[in-house]
Design a protein around this motif. Structure first.
Motif, mmCIF file in Angstrom:
data_model
loop_
_atom_site.group_PDB
_atom_site.id
_atom_site.type_symbol
_atom_site.label_atom_id
_atom_site.label_comp_id
_atom_site.label_asym_id
_atom_site.label_seq_id
_atom_site.Cartn_x
_atom_site.Cartn_y
_atom_site.Cartn_z
ATOM 1 N N VAL A 1 53.489 65.791 61.354
ATOM 2 C CA VAL A 1 54.636 65.046 62.121
ATOM 3 C C VAL A 1 55.532 65.816 62.884
ATOM 4 O O VAL A 1 56.102 66.889 62.398
ATOM 5 N N ARG A 2 55.574 65.804 64.223
ATOM 6 C CA ARG A 2 56.236 66.581 64.919
ATOM 7 C C ARG A 2 57.793 66.299 64.811
ATOM 8 O O ARG A 2 58.631 66.935 65.085
ATOM 9 N N ARG A 3 58.228 64.711 64.826
ATOM 10 C CA ARG A 3 59.301 64.276 64.930
ATOM 11 C C ARG A 3 59.563 63.134 63.747
ATOM 12 O O ARG A 3 58.705 62.269 63.708
ATOM 13 N N PRO A 4 60.609 63.360 62.836
ATOM 14 C CA PRO A 4 60.489 62.422 61.838
ATOM 15 C C PRO A 4 61.039 61.300 62.045
ATOM 16 O O PRO A 4 60.831 59.959 61.554
ATOM 17 N N GLU A 5 61.988 61.210 63.167
ATOM 18 C CA GLU A 5 62.633 59.862 63.624
ATOM 19 C C GLU A 5 61.550 58.763 64.368
ATOM 20 O O GLU A 5 60.642 59.461 64.940
ATOM 21 N N PRO A 6 61.821 57.714 64.013
ATOM 22 C CA PRO A 6 60.663 56.774 64.498
ATOM 23 C C PRO A 6 61.021 56.446 65.887
ATOM 24 O O PRO A 6 61.970 56.562 66.487
ATOM 25 N N MET A 7 59.797 56.279 66.643
ATOM 26 C CA MET A 7 60.092 55.953 68.123
ATOM 27 C C MET A 7 58.908 54.925 68.481
ATOM 28 O O MET A 7 57.719 54.779 67.694
ATOM 29 N N MET A 8 58.939 54.195 69.406
ATOM 30 C CA MET A 8 58.174 53.168 69.912
ATOM 31 C C MET A 8 57.294 53.665 71.129
ATOM 32 O O MET A 8 57.687 54.659 71.608
ATOM 33 N N LEU A 9 56.465 52.761 71.576
ATOM 34 C CA LEU A 9 55.543 53.215 72.479
ATOM 35 C C LEU A 9 56.210 53.325 73.861
ATOM 36 O O LEU A 9 55.652 54.340 74.494
ATOM 37 N N GLU A 10 57.152 52.873 74.232
ATOM 38 C CA GLU A 10 57.875 53.022 75.443
ATOM 39 C C GLU A 10 58.619 54.359 75.469
ATOM 40 O O GLU A 10 58.587 55.019 76.465
ATOM 41 N N GLN A 11 59.048 54.726 74.351
ATOM 42 C CA GLN A 11 59.765 56.079 74.011
ATOM 43 C C GLN A 11 58.736 57.311 74.297
ATOM 44 O O GLN A 11 58.912 58.356 74.830
ATOM 45 N N TRP A 12 57.655 56.949 73.769
ATOM 46 C CA TRP A 12 56.501 58.010 73.672
ATOM 47 C C TRP A 12 55.988 58.067 75.143
ATOM 48 O O TRP A 12 55.758 59.544 75.523
ATOM 49 N N ALA A 13 55.982 57.211 75.909
ATOM 50 C CA ALA A 13 55.429 57.225 77.454
ATOM 51 C C ALA A 13 56.093 57.854 78.023
ATOM 52 O O ALA A 13 55.923 58.855 79.124
ATOM 53 N N ASP A 14 57.499 57.980 77.765
ATOM 54 C CA ASP A 14 58.568 58.778 78.639
ATOM 55 C C ASP A 14 58.598 60.154 78.192
ATOM 56 O O ASP A 14 59.143 61.239 78.660
ATOM 57 N N LEU A 15 58.154 60.658 76.966
ATOM 58 C CA LEU A 15 58.300 61.744 76.284
ATOM 59 C C LEU A 15 57.488 62.925 76.810
ATOM 60 O O LEU A 15 55.991 62.573 77.088
ATOM 61 N N ASP A 16 57.886 64.060 77.302
ATOM 62 C CA ASP A 16 57.067 65.049 78.087
ATOM 63 C C ASP A 16 57.091 66.156 77.226
ATOM 64 O O ASP A 16 57.351 67.322 77.198
ATOM 65 N N GLU A 17 56.212 66.074 75.992
ATOM 66 C CA GLU A 17 55.674 67.002 75.278
ATOM 67 C C GLU A 17 54.584 66.642 74.528
ATOM 68 O O GLU A 17 54.202 65.464 74.295
ATOM 69 N N PRO A 18 53.674 67.618 74.131
ATOM 70 C CA PRO A 18 52.558 67.114 73.182
ATOM 71 C C PRO A 18 52.715 66.243 72.166
ATOM 72 O O PRO A 18 53.709 66.356 71.512
ATOM 73 N N GLY A 19 51.706 65.388 71.681
ATOM 74 C CA GLY A 19 51.529 64.677 70.721
ATOM 75 C C GLY A 19 51.254 63.446 70.717
ATOM 76 O O GLY A 19 51.131 62.679 71.990
ATOM 77 N N GLU A 20 50.588 62.522 69.687
ATOM 78 C CA GLU A 20 50.177 61.235 69.853
ATOM 79 C C GLU A 20 51.281 60.400 68.950
ATOM 80 O O GLU A 20 51.920 60.960 68.104
ATOM 81 N N LEU A 21 51.168 59.248 68.916
ATOM 82 C CA LEU A 21 52.192 58.188 68.208
ATOM 83 C C LEU A 21 51.466 57.469 67.279
ATOM 84 O O LEU A 21 50.515 56.760 67.589
#
Length: 219
Positions: free
Chosen positions: A101-121
């Protein structure tokens, strides 16, 4: 012509329905007295209603008990499934799962789409991508180039590992290779697509450090 019960009633010798039923076996069908006839009809109506209400009450109770039993069974099965999955995981697998887990705080698909760093949701958490080997990366490049040579003249599109694929509101993956045909192009925004590809390829390195994870998480 009056019945015996009517004659007794005239002389003040009234009897209840139960007493008269015991005397004549319950037969006052030939009575011309409307009061007697109404009394019997009222009793029959009440008995019919009580019987129906008793049956409806029993059916309602049985329906509720059946629903509660089903809900209890489904709840138990859900809990047992979760407990079985947790029991099947070894302590090392649980440790690695937490470490990914790279980030403990929850995020949804739209936030992940805008995220500019490696990782999967995964389960609304940003997790680290699998660790690859040079051989793994070379094979993925070859697959992408080969498929693009086939897809370009046909109007199809091929994406490599950087393409984000939205599977659910809290689940997003980055397959090694994704192929979209002309009649079903990718839909989404930016690097994210929420429409299923015609073909997905996930390369699993036989000796890679994340081999078991790739097999279990992406199968």
């Amino acid at each position: 012509m009056r019945t015996a019960r009517e004659i007794l009633a005239i002389y003040g010798m009234r009897t209840t329905d139960e007493e008269w039923d015991q005397r004549d076996g319950g037969s006052d069908e030939g009575s011309t007295d409307p009061r007697l006839r109404e009394t019997r009809e009222t009793r029959e109506t009440r008995e019919t209603r009580e019987t129906r209400e008793t049956r409806e009450t029993r059916e309602t109770r049985e329906t509720r008990e059946t629903r509660e039993t089903r809900e209890t069974r489904e709840t138990r099965e859900t809990r047992e499934t979760r407990e079985t999955r947790e029991t099947r995981e070894t302590p090392e697998e649980r440790r690695r799962k937490r470490a990914r887990v790279r980030r403990p705080e929850p995020m949804m698909l739209e936030q992940w789409a805008d995220l500019d760093e490696p990782g999967e949701l995964v389960e609304a958490r940003l997790v680290a991508e699998e660790t690859t080997t040079p051989e793994h990366n070379a094979l993925v490049r070859w697959l992408v180039e080969t498929l693009r040579a086939w897809a370009a003249p046909r109007g199809a599109r091929v994406f490599g590992p950087g393409h984000k694929l939205g599977i659910a509101p809290d689940l997003g993956r980055k397959p090694d290779v994704s192929l979209y045909l002309p009649d079903a192009p990718p839909h989404g925004r930016g690097a994210l697509s929420t429409s299923p590809p015609a073909l997905i390829i996930e390369v699993v390195s036989p000796h890679g450090p994340d081999r078991l994870r790739a097999q279990s998480d992406k199968s």
